[in-house]
Write an enzyme that holds these catalytic residues in place. Structure first.
Site, short mmCIF file in Angstrom:
data_model
loop_
_atom_site.label_atom_id
_atom_site.label_comp_id
_atom_site.label_asym_id
_atom_site.label_seq_id
_atom_site.Cartn_x
_atom_site.Cartn_y
_atom_site.Cartn_z
N ASP A 8 0.87 -1.17 0.00
CA ASP A 8 0.00 0.00 0.00
C ASP A 8 0.91 1.23 0.00
O ASP A 8 2.11 1.12 0.28
CB ASP A 8 -0.88 -0.03 1.26
N ASP A 10 -0.13 5.18 0.92
CA ASP A 10 -0.36 6.13 2.02
C ASP A 10 -0.45 5.40 3.35
O ASP A 10 -1.25 4.48 3.51
CB ASP A 10 -1.65 6.90 1.77
N ASP A 170 -1.64 -0.95 5.94
CA ASP A 170 -1.84 -0.31 7.24
C ASP A 170 -3.31 -0.21 7.62
O ASP A 170 -3.61 0.37 8.67
CB ASP A 170 -1.24 1.10 7.23
#
Length: 213
Positions: A8, A10, A170
């Site tokens: 991922d 961001d 995240d």
């Protein structure tokens, strides 16, 4: 070692919150509402830019209908994208870990709900683009995370079976997408999630980005 790493963007590779928050607050202020600030906006990131804009205005008790949401999303992009790497930085140990993975000949990709073009721009400005040739963004044409489609597209472009790769994220959207695609998933201990990392349902929460190698 996995056959490939799928990251991922961001909240995993990059700390983009300052630029995202600046742009969203500028948009909200331009509509006559009070700014939200980085702490509140950090909990709104995930599921794509439309959701971010929708959540931002909802926090100011403004409900955006379809046409209004589309217009505000376009305005957000116009503010954010030209300066998407102005304040954005890599999280600690990302660069050295990515370089170490590359020396082992293991391929890497980014799978993000952010559009691919601006994602590539950010990777380039932060020096990661030589190591990460595959970027699948939220504008790829299919359902976004947490649906499995983007992860499956990354696996196709990398030429791997999903089960042999490792997704690093995240958020719940990352874990959901990886699980649905049949790819093992770990999460970082930082990031932009209102849910504690240990409760996201990943195979493991890594203590440090270097733990990937």
């Amino acid at each position: 070692m996995p056959s490939a790493y799928v990251f991922d963007l961001d909240g995993t590779l990059i700390d983009s919150l300052p630029d995202i928050a600046d742009a969203l607050d500028e948009l909200i202020l331009s509509e006559g509402h009070e700014a939200l600030g980085m702490e509140r906006i950090s909990k709104m990131i995930g599921h794509g830019v439309e959701k971010l804009v929708q959540r931002g205005f909802a926090a100011r008790d403004v409900s955006l209908a379809d046409g209004g949401l589309s217009a505000m999303t376009d305005r957000f992009r116009a503010i954010y994208e030209p300066r998407a790497a102005h304040l954005t930085t890599l999280f600690p140990h990302v660069k050295e870990t990515v370089e170490a993975i590359a020396t082992r000949g293991i391929r890497m990709a980014v799978c993000t709900n952010k559009p691919a073009g601006v994602s590539r721009d950010i990777l380039g400005k932060l020096g990661l683009d030589p190591y990460i040739p595959v970027v699948v963004g939220g504008d790829f044409g299919g359902p976004r995370k947490p649906a499995p489609n983007m992860v499956l597209e990354v696996a196709r472009q990398l030429g791997i079976e999903p089960a042999s790769g490792l997704f690093v994220g995240d958020s719940g959207a990352d874990v959901g997408a990886a699980r649905a695609a049949g790819m093992p998933v770990v999460v970082v201990p930082y990031g932009y999630t209102a849910v504690p990392p240990g409760e996201l349902g990943a195979d493991k929460v890594i203590a440090d980005f270097r733990d990937l190698i």
